[in-house]
Design an enzyme around this catalytic site. Structure first.
Site, PDB file in Angstrom:
ATOM      1  N   ARG A  23       0.594  -1.229   0.005  1.00 53.51           N
ATOM      2  CA  ARG A  23       0.001  -0.145   0.042  1.00 53.51           C
ATOM      3  C   ARG A  23       0.688   1.343   0.051  1.00 53.51           C
ATOM      4  O   ARG A  23       1.917   1.290   0.610  1.00 53.51           O
ATOM      5  CB  ARG A  23      -0.849   0.025   1.263  1.00 53.51           C
ATOM      6  N   ASP A 174      -8.106   5.060   4.860  1.00 58.82           N
ATOM      7  CA  ASP A 174      -9.423   4.221   5.213  1.00 58.82           C
ATOM      8  C   ASP A 174      -8.977   2.885   5.281  1.00 58.82           C
ATOM      9  O   ASP A 174      -9.468   1.948   4.323  1.00 58.82           O
ATOM     10  CB  ASP A 174     -10.414   4.554   4.144  1.00 58.82           C
ATOM     11  N   GLU A 175      -8.114   2.217   6.007  1.00 59.24           N
ATOM     12  CA  GLU A 175      -7.749   1.028   6.161  1.00 59.24           C
ATOM     13  C   GLU A 175      -7.844   0.566   7.593  1.00 59.24           C
ATOM     14  O   GLU A 175      -7.843   1.085   8.598  1.00 59.24           O
ATOM     15  CB  GLU A 175      -6.359   0.855   5.708  1.00 59.24           C
TER      16      GLU A 175
END
Length: 314
Positions: A23, A174-175
């Site tokens: 990510r 938003d993880e």
């Protein structure tokens, strides 16, 4: 990043992403400085640093493992900073049984408490310092504030931390929220917009960036440009890939299509992503996982493309 605060306490806040993809991070708004940075001046009194021409360079640092101050040790041949924004990875959104609360693990807190050596030296060089915030497997996140008031309450907590530690901005990710856990609500379309609007009101002149992933990403992609324009930057969240976020209100000058994990993306891939960034005219270049010590050959491979200058480690 691939864990919340529970994992963050052991891991620092952000590792490889689920599903094998590693990510990355987020994005920008209004008037820009000589470095391509948005409105607002860095906290502190930066020296007259040589400037450069090219994309704004972002460096996320996993402070569970590495020192934030290392970002400031990379310089271009003319003395300009190799990196423009350093992001502390990462604080968390926890759930206290009734609302979302901001939480810093011991390593994040130590970095903030040691601002005199970890943060102020960067700001004195003209490097902005932001705090990244992501979920912690407790059901609370940036995409499920049930009301505008709830989003404003959390924004006030973030604003207080930015003010207390003299930070230059906040990064939203938003993880690892695990929406629905502990009886928390599922994501909704309004939550991220409420939060961004509240933050922009609470921290005028500060950076607000967005790591383009999760339900919040889906909501922003179909939101009003009025919301997106309140962001300063957004970026692709999948390391080693090239894909620009699509958020109304954000043009390519405030986006990074490239996502580089300094410790895992092959150098040849990083060079290719830098070349595409320049060719396509994107205004931001995001990197993650800058380690302690000297990795100037890797950093130089990118800066030679982005700025026409090699980087050295001081």
């Amino acid at each position: 990043m691939q864990f919340g605060i529970v994992a963050a306490i052991a891991d620092g806040g952000r590792t490889a992403r689920a599903g094998g993809s590693v990510r990355p991070p987020r994005r920008p708004p209004a008037s820009h400085t000589a470095w391509g940075l948005p409105r607002g001046r860095p906290t502190g009194q930066p020296h007259a640093t040589p400037t450069k021409s090219g994309p704004t360079s972002i460096a996320y640092v996993e402070v569970n493992n590495d020192q934030l101050a290392n970002v400031g040790r990379y310089q271009l041949a003319n003395g300009a900073n190799a990196f423009d924004v350093a992001i502390i990875f990462a604080a968390n959104i926890n759930w206290n049984g009734s609302k979302a609360v901001l939480y810093n693990n011991e390593n994040v807190q130590a970095t903030l408490d040691d601002a005199a050596t970890q943060i102020r030296p960067l700001q004195a060089k003209g490097i902005k310092v932001s705090l990244s915030i992501l979920g912690n497997h407790q059901g609370a996140g940036i995409a499920n504030f049930p009301t505008q008031a709830a989003a404003e309450d959390f924004a006030a907590q973030v604003s207080a931390t930015v003010s207390k530690y003299g930070l230059d901005g906040v990064d939203l990710d938003d993880e690892y929220s695990d929406y629905g856990t502990n009886g928390t609500p599922q994501p909704n379309q309004q939550s991220i917009g409420w939060l961004i609007s509240a933050l922009r009101a609470d921290v005028p002149g500060k950076l607000i960036s967005f790591y383009d992933i999760g339900p919040a990403s889906s909501a922003l992609s179909s939101s009003s440009s009025t919301i997106g324009s309140k962001l300063d930057y957004a970026w692709n969240p999948y390391y080693g890939t090239y894909s620009a976020p699509s958020i109304p209100g954000l043009d390519k000058s405030r986006l990074s299509a490239a996502a580089v994990d300094v410790q895992n993306t092959p150098q040849s891939t990083a060079v290719s992503l830098a070349q595409r960034t320049k060719a396509d005219g994107y205004g931001v270049f995001m990197t993650y996982n800058l380690p302690d010590g000297d990795v100037s050959p890797y950093v130089s491979s990118m800066t030679k493309v982005l700025y026409g200058q090699a980087a050295t480690y001081h």
